[in-house]
Motif scaffolding. Structure first.
Motif, PDB file in Angstrom:
ATOM      1  N   THR A 173       0.822  -1.210   0.000  1.00  0.00           N
ATOM      2  CA  THR A 173       0.000   0.000   0.000  1.00  0.00           C
ATOM      3  C   THR A 173       0.859   1.266   0.000  1.00  0.00           C
ATOM      4  O   THR A 173       1.954   1.284   0.547  1.00  0.00           O
ATOM      5  N   LEU A 174       0.357   2.304  -0.631  1.00  0.00           N
ATOM      6  CA  LEU A 174       1.025   3.605  -0.630  1.00  0.00           C
ATOM      7  C   LEU A 174       0.284   4.607   0.250  1.00  0.00           C
ATOM      8  O   LEU A 174       0.676   5.760   0.355  1.00  0.00           O
ATOM      9  N   ASP A 175      -0.800   4.133   0.862  1.00  0.00           N
ATOM     10  CA  ASP A 175      -1.636   4.982   1.719  1.00  0.00           C
ATOM     11  C   ASP A 175      -0.995   5.086   3.113  1.00  0.00           C
ATOM     12  O   ASP A 175      -0.882   4.085   3.837  1.00  0.00           O
ATOM     13  N   GLY A 176      -0.585   6.284   3.483  1.00  0.00           N
ATOM     14  CA  GLY A 176       0.090   6.485   4.761  1.00  0.00           C
ATOM     15  C   GLY A 176      -0.763   6.101   5.956  1.00  0.00           C
ATOM     16  O   GLY A 176      -0.264   5.503   6.914  1.00  0.00           O
ATOM     17  N   GLN A 177      -2.059   6.442   5.900  1.00  0.00           N
ATOM     18  CA  GLN A 177      -2.963   6.102   7.014  1.00  0.00           C
ATOM     19  C   GLN A 177      -3.126   4.591   7.148  1.00  0.00           C
ATOM     20  O   GLN A 177      -3.145   4.057   8.254  1.00  0.00           O
ATOM     21  N   GLN A 178      -3.241   3.916   5.995  1.00  0.00           N
ATOM     22  CA  GLN A 178      -3.378   2.454   6.011  1.00  0.00           C
ATOM     23  C   GLN A 178      -2.101   1.810   6.558  1.00  0.00           C
ATOM     24  O   GLN A 178      -2.166   0.847   7.337  1.00  0.00           O
ATOM     25  N   GLN A 179      -0.954   2.349   6.180  1.00  0.00           N
ATOM     26  CA  GLN A 179       0.309   1.814   6.703  1.00  0.00           C
ATOM     27  C   GLN A 179       0.363   1.952   8.223  1.00  0.00           C
ATOM     28  O   GLN A 179       0.804   1.037   8.921  1.00  0.00           O
ATOM     29  N   GLN A 180      -0.097   3.100   8.730  1.00  0.00           N
ATOM     30  CA  GLN A 180      -0.103   3.323  10.177  1.00  0.00           C
ATOM     31  C   GLN A 180      -1.029   2.334  10.881  1.00  0.00           C
ATOM     32  O   GLN A 180      -0.692   1.788  11.935  1.00  0.00           O
ATOM     33  N   ARG A 181      -2.211   2.096  10.276  1.00  0.00           N
ATOM     34  CA  ARG A 181      -3.149   1.116  10.862  1.00  0.00           C
ATOM     35  C   ARG A 181      -2.516  -0.265  10.920  1.00  0.00           C
ATOM     36  O   ARG A 181      -2.640  -0.983  11.915  1.00  0.00           O
ATOM     37  N   LEU A 182      -1.819  -0.623   9.849  1.00  0.00           N
ATOM     38  CA  LEU A 182      -1.169  -1.938   9.787  1.00  0.00           C
ATOM     39  C   LEU A 182      -0.033  -2.026  10.812  1.00  0.00           C
ATOM     40  O   LEU A 182       0.125  -3.043  11.481  1.00  0.00           O
TER      41      LEU A 182
END
Length: 277
Positions: A44-53
């Motif tokens: 993923t390139l989505d910063g928010q999604q990376q943080q959730r993960l």
């Protein structure tokens, strides 16, 4: 669940409406799902999604660490290296216990070649001091005394710099593998070791690993305690347990995070500490 089903479940984290329920399901799957979460993080390139993960991965690793620490305690806390490795995995989840074991074993072998069966205890300590502090140059990390790395055995072995407790733990692990009667001692503001000679009439003495293995007498310890203006306590002179040692290491780590103003990490270490209370 199949790999395909796990990946489909993780993909649903993108939907903010159902993300909380999906997170609960993922957490119930335990640490086995971490490789899939890491793979999703890379894709993923989505910063928010990376943080959730990242948050999910940390939560799962922290839950697993708590469980392993409970198992270690309930099994009798007999292996000090394992206890210190568990603490190490808080910062370094991929820390390799066998790599730590090999490092200690190498030190043991080098010290063993320098020892002779007829050696006096004081000479045995000098031989071990030579390997630890002259050959391998282990030393006090005075520049960064409150760094969390000082509580991580893996980092101390790599950098050769640590706090009084971790330097003593490495020395202690090596000494015990050489069948030397060496034990930890919980002094206030300083952790030292005690050598309990088995020779008739021989007095126990103390080893300050933070000062390159300086040998101290009981009188020296009494003088140190009196300088602190606190009441003397038998525990200042007697061996402590593996749980005492790991508990103190956790307190050191908690203080490091407090000094760095990282209250979330300090609170998590307090949770680990409560498992050993």
């Amino acid at each position: 669940m199949t790999n395909k089903e796990i990946k489909a479940l993780i993909s649903l984290l993108d939907d903010p409406e159902i993300a909380p329920q999906i997170q609960d399901k993922i957490q119930n799957l335990g640490e086995s799902i971490i490789p899939f979460l890491e793979e999703s993080w890379e894709e993923t390139l989505d910063g928010q999604q990376q943080q959730r993960l990242e948050d999910l991965i940390h939560h799962l690793q922290f839950e697993g660490l708590q469980q392993r620490l409970r198992v270690w305690r309930e099994a009798g806390a007999t292996d000090l290296l394992e206890g210190m490795w568990l603490l190490n995995t808080y910062q370094y989840p991929d820390a390799d216990l066998q790599a730590l074991n090999r490092a200690i074993e190498q030190l043991r072998f080098e010290a063993w070649t320098a020892l002779r069966p007829d050696m006096h205890p004081a000479d045995q300590v000098q031989a071990l001091n030579h390997i630890m502090f002259r050959v391998h140059k282990f030393a006090a990390n005075t520049q960064h005394f409150h760094s969390p790395a000082n509580s991580m055995l893996q980092r101390v072995i790599e950098t050769k710099r640590g706090n009084p407790l971790t330097l003593c733990v490495i020395y202690l692990l090596v000494a015990q593998r050489l069948n030397l009667p060496v034990f930890g001692v919980n002094l206030p503001n300083l952790f030292v070791l005690t050598f309990r000679p088995e020779l008739k009439g021989a007095e126990p003495f103390y080893i300050n690993c933070y000062n390159r293995g300086l040998v101290l007498s009981r009188t020296d310890i009494e003088h140190y305690v009196s300088q602190l203006n606190i009441s003397s306590n038998p525990m200042f002179y007697e061996p402590c347990s593996n749980i005492d040692i790991v508990r103190r290491a956790l307190r050191n780590l908690q203080m490091s995070f407090e000094k760095l103003q990282e209250p979330m990490k300090a609170a998590e270490v307090a949770v680990l500490l409560s498992i050993l209370e």
